[in-house]
Design a protein around this motif. Structure first.
Motif, short mmCIF file in Angstrom:
data_model
loop_
_atom_site.label_atom_id
_atom_site.label_comp_id
_atom_site.label_asym_id
_atom_site.label_seq_id
_atom_site.Cartn_x
_atom_site.Cartn_y
_atom_site.Cartn_z
N ILE A 414 33.64 4.85 -41.99
CA ILE A 414 35.05 4.79 -41.61
C ILE A 414 35.23 5.33 -40.19
CG2 ILE A 414 37.34 5.75 -42.12
CD1 ILE A 414 36.52 5.72 -45.09
N ARG A 415 34.52 6.41 -39.87
CA ARG A 415 34.62 6.97 -38.52
C ARG A 415 34.12 5.97 -37.47
NH1 ARG A 415 31.64 12.53 -36.41
NH2 ARG A 415 32.42 12.46 -34.28
N SER A 416 33.00 5.30 -37.76
CA SER A 416 32.47 4.30 -36.83
C SER A 416 33.45 3.15 -36.66
CB SER A 416 31.12 3.78 -37.34
OG SER A 416 30.19 4.83 -37.43
N PHE A 417 34.03 2.71 -37.77
CA PHE A 417 34.99 1.61 -37.70
C PHE A 417 36.22 2.01 -36.90
CE2 PHE A 417 38.44 -0.97 -39.70
CZ PHE A 417 38.00 -2.20 -39.27
N SER A 418 36.69 3.24 -37.11
CA SER A 418 37.83 3.73 -36.34
C SER A 418 37.50 3.80 -34.86
CB SER A 418 38.24 5.11 -36.86
OG SER A 418 39.29 5.65 -36.09
N ALA A 419 36.29 4.28 -34.55
CA ALA A 419 35.88 4.35 -33.14
C ALA A 419 35.80 2.96 -32.53
CB ALA A 419 34.54 5.07 -33.03
N LEU A 420 35.33 2.00 -33.32
CA LEU A 420 35.24 0.62 -32.83
C LEU A 420 36.61 0.05 -32.53
CD1 LEU A 420 33.29 -1.76 -32.31
CD2 LEU A 420 33.63 -2.44 -34.67
N LEU A 421 37.58 0.34 -33.39
CA LEU A 421 38.93 -0.16 -33.17
C LEU A 421 39.57 0.47 -31.94
CD1 LEU A 421 40.38 -0.24 -36.81
CD2 LEU A 421 39.56 -2.16 -35.44
N ASN A 422 39.13 1.68 -31.58
CA ASN A 422 39.71 2.37 -30.44
C ASN A 422 39.02 2.04 -29.12
OD1 ASN A 422 41.67 3.75 -31.93
ND2 ASN A 422 40.23 5.35 -32.52
N VAL A 423 37.96 1.24 -29.15
CA VAL A 423 37.32 0.81 -27.91
C VAL A 423 38.25 -0.15 -27.17
CG1 VAL A 423 35.42 -0.53 -26.94
CG2 VAL A 423 34.97 1.12 -28.76
N ASP A 424 38.42 0.10 -25.90
CA ASP A 424 39.26 -0.79 -25.09
C ASP A 424 38.48 -2.06 -24.79
OD1 ASP A 424 41.00 -2.02 -23.38
OD2 ASP A 424 40.69 -0.62 -21.71
N PRO A 425 38.90 -3.22 -25.31
CA PRO A 425 38.14 -4.45 -25.07
C PRO A 425 38.37 -5.04 -23.69
CG PRO A 425 40.08 -4.95 -26.37
CD PRO A 425 40.08 -3.46 -26.17
N GLY A 426 39.30 -4.48 -22.94
CA GLY A 426 39.58 -5.02 -21.61
C GLY A 426 40.67 -6.07 -21.60
N PHE A 427 41.20 -6.39 -22.77
CA PHE A 427 42.30 -7.35 -22.86
C PHE A 427 43.23 -6.91 -23.98
CE2 PHE A 427 38.87 -8.85 -25.53
CZ PHE A 427 39.49 -9.20 -26.71
N ASP A 428 44.40 -7.51 -24.04
CA ASP A 428 45.40 -7.13 -25.03
C ASP A 428 45.54 -8.25 -26.07
OD1 ASP A 428 47.48 -6.17 -26.49
OD2 ASP A 428 49.00 -6.40 -24.92
N PRO A 429 45.00 -8.05 -27.28
CA PRO A 429 45.06 -9.13 -28.28
C PRO A 429 46.41 -9.26 -28.98
CG PRO A 429 43.91 -7.24 -29.18
CD PRO A 429 44.24 -6.89 -27.75
N SER A 430 47.29 -8.27 -28.79
CA SER A 430 48.57 -8.34 -29.49
C SER A 430 49.45 -9.46 -28.91
CB SER A 430 49.31 -6.99 -29.36
OG SER A 430 49.60 -6.70 -28.02
#
Length: 578
Positions: A414-430
């Motif tokens: 869960i911690r790894s998944f949370s960290a992955l979600l918090n990585v800035d991908p360089g673009f805004d998918p929203s």
């Protein structure tokens, strides 16, 4: 029963996946002799790089270890038109040799023949999935034309259900049709499948292909320096990335079953405490210790059998869910073929027997060892003695320890998944919508017509209420596919062959950077002044700028990208990393 159902059911479900992906042979003729051959970029250590058509054609002639090799393209897109609504399909371009190499007969029609490798051979083979969905499973489809990208193609065969090679989403196979010019290596976009000769190992095939590619480097030093060939068995290619994850899952559900066994053993010890007078009476009537142990074990095996039956039902439901929901979204070969077969049933039976013995043997021995005199005395002790208490405490300790291991692992996940979600991908998918557009080259045969199509497309998209920006690119971020090539910086010494810097390259159009929310670091983005056949301007990433221009401004610098021509391109902007 609930504990056993979860433990045995989870193990059965995961074993059914392991059985299909790792234990069952691949659905091809003599799959142990099938390999995939890649190009290996040594400076970048890019091991599984796609292959140049020119290198493939020379490999086929110069190797000494293969019965034959065949080319399979990356997956492209084609548009099926005609009866019904237009439909985009995944297509692979292959050489005719692929059919006899794989040894999978069609269920309708025929396979490709050597003469189908000619450029004029407009023939295709379709998947069972497309045949049933689009053509209703009509056997008359054989030798009938269909329209792909506006061109007429004759359907000569339908493959059996579940057939695929390196990409399970493909619905159409079409021959490549190499011309004489293809013998000169340029560009890389193929995958190569081969069948080794009898007695040839993967290591021997690797040694021979290393020799072959070294010779090709001498023949084409500008293109092949810094490259070699890499041979991988087809089974490793299809399951190599998923194998470690399956082993982790097997270990995890094994722990779940151990926890269940410890839990049930503790419950049986407690039950034995309540039954001590009954067991003492049986012993007083002449039942020996072995007879008592057998009876208690029979009860335990009956309990595990009931848990196993419920667990098997749970596992069957899990495999159905896996095939109908999960398999469509994961690019794992044969995941949709997972099922509960005879081997899985045998595994479940063994799990039931082992579990029944594991959680039943110690409580049975403890109960049968109880003091007959104390148990029969009026008001005698109501426990199984200090030994039973210690045993129950031991099971509790084991159960908590195993549960803690799983809990820590789940927490790390869960911690790894949370960290992955918090990585800035360089673009805004929203608030970002993507769509894939394929236009038939038979209708848009000139660059001017293609440009006109996209001009009209973006004009209409921009006019849609609520659209802030729209653009296009050749490959979306995190999509799994991409393009890369070497480059050189104008004004600096030219690198030696094979030592050129390499970069990923994307084509972008209209307001792509604004639509994706990619930040501008310096310079400017593309605008209308950058359009035209003789205008050569590019935008680079912040990483590329910092690596090659650490102490100067890259804006206005020129680089030569090794694509279609050797002309220099001017850097007009730097954007954030994506």
């Amino acid at each position: 029963l609930v504990a056993l159902t979860l433990g045995i059911g989870a193990n059965t479900a995961i074993f059914s996946v392991v059985n299909t992906l790792l234990l069952e042979p691949l659905p091809y003729k003599d799959p142990s002799t099938l390999v995939v051959v890649w190009e290996h970029n040594l400076p970048r250590d890019r091991k599984n790089n796609v292959v140049s058509p020119g290198n493939f054609l020379h490999w086929r002639e110069m190797n000494r270890v293969f019965d034959d090799i065949a080319a399979v393209s990356l997956t492209f897109r084609t548009t099926l038109t005609g009866a019904g609504a237009p439909e985009e399909l995944a297509v692979q371009y292959v050489t005719a040799a692929l059919s006899p190499i794989l040894g999978v007969p069609p269920q309708q029609g025929r396979l490709f023949r050597p003469e189908d490798d000619a450029r004029s051979a407009n023939v295709v083979i379709i998947s069972d999935r497309l045949w049933r969905r689009r053509f209703g499973g009509d056997p008359k489809i054989i030798n009938q034309p269909i329209q792909l990208d506006g061109r007429s193609q004759i359907v000569v065969g339908v493959m059996p259900p579940g057939f695929s090679i390196l990409d399970k989403t493909v619905d159409v196979w079409q021959t490549i049709g190499f011309g004489p010019e293809a013998r000169t290596p340029r560009g890389r976009w193929l995958m190569v499948v081969g069948r080794t000769r009898p007695g040839v190992t993967v290591a021997q095939a690797q040694e021979d292909m290393t020799r072959v590619h070294a010779e090709l480097t001498r023949m084409f030093p500008a293109f092949n320096t810094g490259w070699t060939a890499r041979v991988v068995s087809l089974s490793d290619q299809l399951t190599g990335e998923v194998r470690p994850a399956l082993f982790v899952l097997i270990a995890a559900v094994g722990f779940v079953l151990l926890i269940a066994c410890a839990n049930v053993a503790n419950l049986l010890l407690a039950r034995a405490t309540a039954r001590h007078r009954e067991i003492a009476v049986r012993a007083a009537l002449g039942a020996g210790r072995a007879r008592l142990v057998r009876q208690l074990l029979a009860e335990s095996l009956l309990l595990s059998t009931a848990g196993g039956a419920a667990g098997l039902l749970l596992a069957w439901w899990a495999t159905v869910f896996l095939k109908r929901v999960v398999a469509e979204h994961l690019p794992i070969a044969r995941l949709e073929s997972v099922s509960v077969d005879g081997r899985v049933l045998l595994f479940t039976v063994l799990a039931v027997l082992v579990s029944g013995l594991a959680f039943g043997l110690f409580p049975a021995l403890t109960a049968a060892r109880a003091s007959l005199t104390d148990a029969l005395k009026e008001g005698g002790r109501t426990g199984t003695g200090g030994h039973g208490v210690r045993a129950r405490n031991t099971f509790v300790v084991v159960e908590v320890a195993l549960a803690l291991v799983l809990l820590v692992g789940a927490g790390l996940l869960i911690r790894s998944f949370s960290a992955l979600l918090n990585v800035d991908p360089g673009f805004d998918p929203s608030h970002t919508i993507t769509m894939r557009v394929s236009i038939p080259t038979s209708k848009y045969e000139t660059p001017q017509k293609i440009q006109s199509f996209y001009d009209q497309l973006f004009e209409k998209i921009d006019a849609v209420p609520g659209v802030q920006a729209a653009g296009g690119t050749s490959f979306l971020p995190l999509n799994g596919l991409g393009a890369a090539t070497s480059f050189e910086i104008v004004g600096r010494p030219k690198p030696e062959a094979g030592q050129e810097p390499v970069t990923d390259v994307r084509v972008a159009t209209h307001n792509y950077f604004q639509a994706m929310g990619i930040r501008l670091v310096r310079g400017r983005l593309f605008d209308a002044s950058d359009r035209g056949t003789n205008i050569r301007r590019i935008i680079i990433s912040d990483s590329l700028a910092r690596k090659y221009w650490p102490d100067e401004d890259p804006i206005g610098q020129h680089i030569i990208v090794a694509w279609n021509d050797p002309g220099p391109d001017e850097i007009i902007g730097v954007v954030g990393d994506v």
